[in-house]
Design an enzyme around this catalytic site. Structure first.
Site, mmCIF file in Angstrom:
data_model
loop_
_atom_site.group_PDB
_atom_site.id
_atom_site.type_symbol
_atom_site.label_atom_id
_atom_site.label_comp_id
_atom_site.label_asym_id
_atom_site.label_seq_id
_atom_site.Cartn_x
_atom_site.Cartn_y
_atom_site.Cartn_z
ATOM 1 C CE LYS A 80 -4.035 1.761 2.612
ATOM 2 N NZ LYS A 80 -4.784 1.885 3.722
ATOM 3 C CB SER A 155 -8.250 3.455 2.861
ATOM 4 O OG SER A 155 -7.433 2.837 3.537
ATOM 5 C CB SER A 179 -8.347 0.543 5.641
ATOM 6 O OG SER A 179 -9.091 1.834 5.521
#
Lengths: 480, 95
Positions: A80, A155, A179
């Protein structure tokens, strides 16, 4: 026969050992797949092909020399884009950090490199991890590989979509209010939010420091355990890192839940939950019972208050954390200024996206004079009640079982203009972050359109082993 | 309790953000809606309940104050919008 990109990391590892596969060929296969499929999925912001191929040669040389290699050696992994990678852009999907090249590696990156994992690239996310659909990226939206018209969740949507779309066998996400778990549920893969303090946050760009936690995405529990083994453990660079004895999580890969006490909180199975999701979760309950677990209803009475509490505290922490972006030392600087105040204000106003500004404003509001006691302090008290609720349930149960999200993945664009409705997608996940306990999302079914449904298992602080054992048993006995 | 656009302008100034009229209107509506939702927590009686700032039983961490190498200056400055090679530099201005 499966294509290389469909293999789990442990299958790839076995084929390295048996010399059926070469590291370079595996890495090349993933980059080819990315070139053909990522135009539609859009999971990656940055690719590290050159470096990855060099690393692949080094690992292959070790294998050819007969050296023993660990389970992640030569395994491609997606990261990420809020974890610092030395020399590789780390943007947080924000215009603010569009050109930021970290001068150091996050601790999780150092540990992955030491284990021989090969970083394929950095994945898309909601800007600064604020969002639940990966539609709030400053660059582009990520699509759900199962159905491109649906969001991948967020997210950490890019990292989830990368694994679900066979663009990497494993990946790392971060979870502040769901997330990791919500995108894992939306994309039909495994996602683990470890206990707060188990994984070092050094080098993770901060959103809400008292909730943020890095964790793995994988196609199965064995890969989850192997990845957790590498990233977990004390780090002096993170003052909230827990100093505990190292656990081998692969020891939890045991197919047995007999006598395990599982509670299903009634507050998580109410009106707000989609019927098909409820049915799949009830089906999972029956499966656990059939496998010998003792499942019964329990209660987490403060659940209804968890979502507003989370948004008050998380936004307060975010408004403070994001104060560092001033356009001076790194990050975006406006070209439109006459005073120092202009540099600060215009850099921030032009560099941050809509949702980030909304949360900074909410966070500043609840911390401002006159509202601090009514919102921030009150929320910190409610947080205590949420934590105590979990502690009480864990006096009688080993695990808690809930849906991961109240619905399956929704249509791209359907919630992006309604912030409050978007926040509701976090209903099932935020109280876990308030309490700091670990939770995992595993696939437990599909709706009639074929969209995956996630099952969430929650455990006591630092009891990832029980979570993994129950999840492994479910995975081995349930055809999803 | 209604949130006014004046209040949002004040909060934006505290947050070091410049907002357009359109943004002020939008955020005023959003904040109103979110704060109404957040008011739900006031239904709970929290008399005598302590405040939790962290999730686990964290405690103060100390280490010896020993000098260590810091990050490479050149690398750090390479991320700055402007620098003079030795330090961060800013355009001269009067505030």
């Amino acid at each position: 026969m499966k294509n290389i990109c469909e293999y789990t990391a442990h299958e790839i590892h076995e084929k390295y050992i048996s010399k059926e596969l070469k590291v370079v060929d595996v890495v090349k296969a993933f980059f080819n797949k990315i070139k053909t499929d990522d135009e539609k999925i859009k999971a990656y912001i940055t690719l590290c092909e050159e470096e990855a191929l060099k690393d692949a040669e080094l690992i292959q040389a070790k294998i050819d020399n007969g050296e023993e290699i660990g389970p992640l050696a030569g395994i491609p992994i997606a990261i990420k884009d809020n974890m610092c990678t030395k020399g590789v852009k780390t943007t947080c999907a924000s215009k603010m950090l569009e050109n930021f090249i970290p001068p150091y590696d996050a601790t999780v990156i150092t540990r992955l490199k030491e284990a021989g994992a090969i970083i394929v690239g950095k994945t898309n996310m909601d800007e600064f991890a604020m969002g639940g659909s990966t539609e709030h990226s400053a660059f582009f939206k990520t699509h759900n590989p199962i159905n491109l018209n649906k969001v991948p969740g967020g997210s950490s949507g890019g990292s989830a979509a990368a694994v679900a779309g066979d663009l990497a066998p494993i990946s790392l996400g971060s979870d502040t209010g769901g997330s990791i778990r919500q995108p894992a549920a939306f994309c039909g893969i495994v996602g683990l939010k470890p206990t707060y303090g188990l994984i070092s946050r050094y080098g993770l760009v901060a959103f809400a420091s008292s909730f943020d936690q890095i964790g793995p995405f994988a196609k199965d529990i064995e890969d989850t355990a192997n990845l957790l083994n590498v990233i977990a453990g004390y780090d002096e660079m993170d003052s909230t890192s827990a100093k505990l004895e190292k656990i081998d999580y692969t020891k939890s890969l045991i197919n047995d839940v007999k006598g395990l006490k599982i509670g299903v909180p009634k507050e998580f199975m109410g009106d707000g939950v989609n019927d098909e999701v409820k049915a799949a979760v009830k089906n999972a309950v029956e499966k656990f019972k059939a496998l010998g677990a003792e499942v019964s209803e329990c209660s987490l009475p403060a659940t209804d208050y968890a979502l507003p509490t989370y948004y008050i505290v998380a936004c307060a922490e975010a408004s403070s954390n994001l104060a560092r972006f001033d356009g001076i030392r790194y990050g975006y600087r406006t070209s439109n200024y006459e005073s120092l105040d202009d540099i600060y204000k215009n850099s921030r106003s032009e560099g941050f996206g809509e949702e980030v500004k909304r949360r900074i404003i909410l966070g500043t509001y609840v911390l401002s004079s006159g509202y601090y006691d009514a919102y921030y302090k009150k929320a910190q008290r409610v947080r205590t009640l949420v934590k105590e609720g979990y502690e009480k349930v864990f006096e009688n149960y080993d695990l808690i079982l809930t849906p991961t999200a109240p619905s399956v993945a929704f249509d791209v664009g359907s919630k992006v203009n309604d912030p409050l409705e978007m926040y509701m997608a976090d209903l099932m996940t935020v109280s876990i972050n308030l309490a700091g306990v670990p939770a995992i999302s595993i696939p437990c079914g599909k709706d009639k359109e074929g969209m995956p449904i996630g099952l969430q298992l929650i455990s006591k602080h630092f009891n990832e082993s029980t979570l993994l054992q129950a999840a492994y048993t479910f995975e081995k006995n349930m055809e999803v | 309790m209604a949130i006014s656009s004046e209040e949002v302008k004040h909060i934006a100034a505290l947050s070091m953000l410049n907002l357009s009229e359109e943004e002020i209107n939008k955020y005023t509506n959003n904040l109103q809606e979110i704060v109404e939702f957040a008011n739900k927590i006031n239904e709970l009686n929290t008399d005598g309940v302590g405040e939790s700032t962290v999730a686990t039983n964290a405690f103060n961490v100390f280490r010896k104050d020993e000098p260590r190498n810091s990050l490479d200056r050149e690398l750090l400055l390479s991320n700055a919008p402007t620098s003079n090679g030795e330090a961060y530099s800013l355009p001269s201005m009067r505030n």
